[in-house]
Design an enzyme around this catalytic site. Structure first.
Site, PDB file in Angstrom:
ATOM      1  N   ASP A 102      -4.699   1.908  10.685  1.00  0.00           N
ATOM      2  CA  ASP A 102      -6.097   1.593  11.018  1.00  0.00           C
ATOM      3  C   ASP A 102      -6.112   1.129  12.478  1.00  0.00           C
ATOM      4  OD1 ASP A 102      -8.715   0.690  11.046  1.00  0.00           O
ATOM      5  OD2 ASP A 102      -8.558  -0.554   9.293  1.00  0.00           O
ATOM      6  N   GLY A 113       0.768  -1.241   0.000  1.00  0.00           N
ATOM      7  CA  GLY A 113       0.000   0.000   0.000  1.00  0.00           C
ATOM      8  C   GLY A 113       0.797   1.288   0.000  1.00  0.00           C
ATOM      9  N   ASP A 163      -5.924  -0.526  -1.654  1.00  0.00           N
ATOM     10  CA  ASP A 163      -6.720  -1.374  -2.533  1.00  0.00           C
ATOM     11  C   ASP A 163      -7.989  -1.877  -1.891  1.00  0.00           C
ATOM     12  OD1 ASP A 163      -5.202  -3.170  -0.734  1.00  0.00           O
ATOM     13  OD2 ASP A 163      -6.187  -4.735  -1.909  1.00  0.00           O
ATOM     14  N   LYS A 166      -6.757   6.473  10.944  1.00  0.00           N
ATOM     15  CA  LYS A 166      -8.131   6.360  11.456  1.00  0.00           C
ATOM     16  C   LYS A 166      -8.078   6.358  12.983  1.00  0.00           C
ATOM     17  CE  LYS A 166      -9.823   3.475   7.603  1.00  0.00           C
ATOM     18  NZ  LYS A 166     -10.281   2.108   7.221  1.00  0.00           N
ATOM     19  N   PHE A 201     -13.944   2.547   5.000  1.00  0.00           N
ATOM     20  CA  PHE A 201     -12.995   1.904   4.101  1.00  0.00           C
ATOM     21  C   PHE A 201     -12.663   2.828   2.927  1.00  0.00           C
ATOM     22  CE2 PHE A 201     -11.563  -0.993   0.793  1.00  0.00           C
ATOM     23  CZ  PHE A 201     -10.651  -1.744   1.515  1.00  0.00           C
ATOM     24  N   ASP A 238       0.857   3.406   4.333  1.00  0.00           N
ATOM     25  CA  ASP A 238      -0.230   4.049   3.606  1.00  0.00           C
ATOM     26  C   ASP A 238      -1.305   4.522   4.590  1.00  0.00           C
ATOM     27  OD1 ASP A 238      -0.912   1.442   4.305  1.00  0.00           O
ATOM     28  OD2 ASP A 238      -1.802   0.933   2.371  1.00  0.00           O
ATOM     29  N   ARG A 293      -5.500   0.640  -6.469  1.00  0.00           N
ATOM     30  CA  ARG A 293      -4.248   1.256  -6.002  1.00  0.00           C
ATOM     31  C   ARG A 293      -3.789   2.382  -6.930  1.00  0.00           C
ATOM     32  NH1 ARG A 293      -2.250  -2.070  -1.917  1.00  0.00           N
ATOM     33  NH2 ARG A 293      -2.520  -4.305  -2.189  1.00  0.00           N
TER      34      ARG A 293
HETATM   35  P1  IMP Z   1      -3.993  -2.113  10.623  1.00  0.00           P
HETATM   36  O1  IMP Z   1      -3.020  -3.217  10.923  1.00  0.00           O
HETATM   37  O2  IMP Z   1      -5.391  -2.447  11.086  1.00  0.00           O
HETATM   38  O3  IMP Z   1      -3.532  -0.752  11.115  1.00  0.00           O
HETATM   39  O4  IMP Z   1      -4.140  -2.025   9.067  1.00  0.00           O
HETATM   40  C1  IMP Z   1      -3.090  -1.633   8.322  1.00  0.00           C
HETATM   41  C2  IMP Z   1      -3.162  -2.130   6.909  1.00  0.00           C
HETATM   42  O5  IMP Z   1      -4.463  -2.545   6.507  1.00  0.00           O
HETATM   43  C3  IMP Z   1      -2.796  -0.973   6.028  1.00  0.00           C
HETATM   44  O6  IMP Z   1      -1.412  -0.959   5.792  1.00  0.00           O
HETATM   45  C4  IMP Z   1      -3.599  -1.241   4.784  1.00  0.00           C
HETATM   46  O7  IMP Z   1      -2.866  -2.029   3.899  1.00  0.00           O
HETATM   47  C5  IMP Z   1      -4.805  -1.999   5.274  1.00  0.00           C
HETATM   48  N1  IMP Z   1      -5.960  -1.099   5.435  1.00  0.00           N
HETATM   49  C6  IMP Z   1      -6.429  -0.551   6.584  1.00  0.00           C
HETATM   50  N2  IMP Z   1      -7.499   0.222   6.373  1.00  0.00           N
HETATM   51  C7  IMP Z   1      -7.710   0.187   5.041  1.00  0.00           C
HETATM   52  C8  IMP Z   1      -8.690   0.814   4.180  1.00  0.00           C
HETATM   53  O8  IMP Z   1      -9.585   1.575   4.587  1.00  0.00           O
HETATM   54  N3  IMP Z   1      -8.575   0.538   2.850  1.00  0.00           N
HETATM   55  C9  IMP Z   1      -7.622  -0.281   2.337  1.00  0.00           C
HETATM   56  N4  IMP Z   1      -6.689  -0.882   3.104  1.00  0.00           N
HETATM   57  C10 IMP Z   1      -6.740  -0.652   4.437  1.00  0.00           C
HETATM   58 MG    MG Z   2      -0.527  -1.677   3.954  1.00  0.00          MG
END
Ligand code: IMP
Ligand code: MG
Length: 180
Positions: free
Chosen positions: A106, A48, A164, A134, A157, A103, A170
């Site tokens: 979350d 990402g 993606d 977020k 999302f 990227d 992307r």
């Molecule tokens: P986390 O581990 O929950 O912080 O998520 C991180 C990864 O999930 C990011 O590096 C993204 O690749 C993917 N991700 C999280 N939220 C989104 C979204 O809203 N759209 C697309 N990919 C996401």
């Molecule tokens: Mg990622």
């Protein structure tokens, strides 16, 4: 505002490419001010972060290294919670300043996994740069501070600018949010 469809879902433009470009410029300025003169390794998180990493790194004005690691944790439109294997570590980060380039942050589970790895590998200092964040989903506010954030966004999302949905979207130059 523009809309785009991927599979059966509709996304609406939320952050335009001009606004993204301007923000990345500001983040690069901050990093140049903060870290110039240090021994810095940028670590981009694939897939990402590839566009954000390219645009940010191009505007770094001091000699620095960049490397990429891969760790996929996301399937479909909600975080799976299961963290997969980290691959691609080949950069010596011992005693260096590391800037992690994400990227989006979350839940922060991905980031936590990477920060753990950086601590094990004895990075001198760890900075986090994320294009999107977020805050309502982030679980590590007390432990992992985020240094360079492009945009705080709602817990919806998003796709585009490297992010993606099911491997697609992307290449969209702007960030789009899911509307239905
Ligand atoms: P986390 O581990 O929950 O912080 O998520 C991180 C990864 O999930 C990011 O590096 C993204 O690749 C993917 N991700 C999280 N939220 C989104 C979204 O809203 N759209 C697309 N990919 C996401
Ligand atoms: Mg990622």
């Amino acid at each position: 505002m523009r809309e785009t469809r991927i599979h059966e879902k509709t996304f609406r433009e939320m952050i335009t490419e001009e606004v993204i470009a301007e923000r990345i410029k500001q983040l690069a300025l901050q990093i140049n001010n903060d870290l110039s003169g240090k021994d810095v390794v940028f670590i981009g998180i694939l897939n990402g972060a590839f566009l954000f990493a390219a645009d940010l790194f191009r505007q770094i004005d001091f000699p620095a290294r960049i490397s990429f690691v891969k760790l996929a944790s996301y399937k479909g439109t909600s975080s799976s919670g299961t963290i997969k294997e980290l691959i691609g570590w080949n950069e010596d980060i011992n005693n260096k300043t590391v800037v992690v380039i994400e990227d989006i942050v979350d839940t922060g589970n991905t980031l936590e996994r990477i920060v753990d790895e950086l601590v094990i590998r004895k990075a001198a200092e760890i900075k986090i740069a994320a294009l999107l964040y977020k805050p309502d989903a982030y679980k590590y506010k007390e432990t992992i501070s985020l240094d360079y954030i492009g945009f705080e966004i709602p817990n919806d999302f998003v796709v585009g600018f490297g992010l993606d949905y099911d491997g697609l979207g992307r290449n969209l130059p702007s960030v789009y949010t899911l509307i239905q």
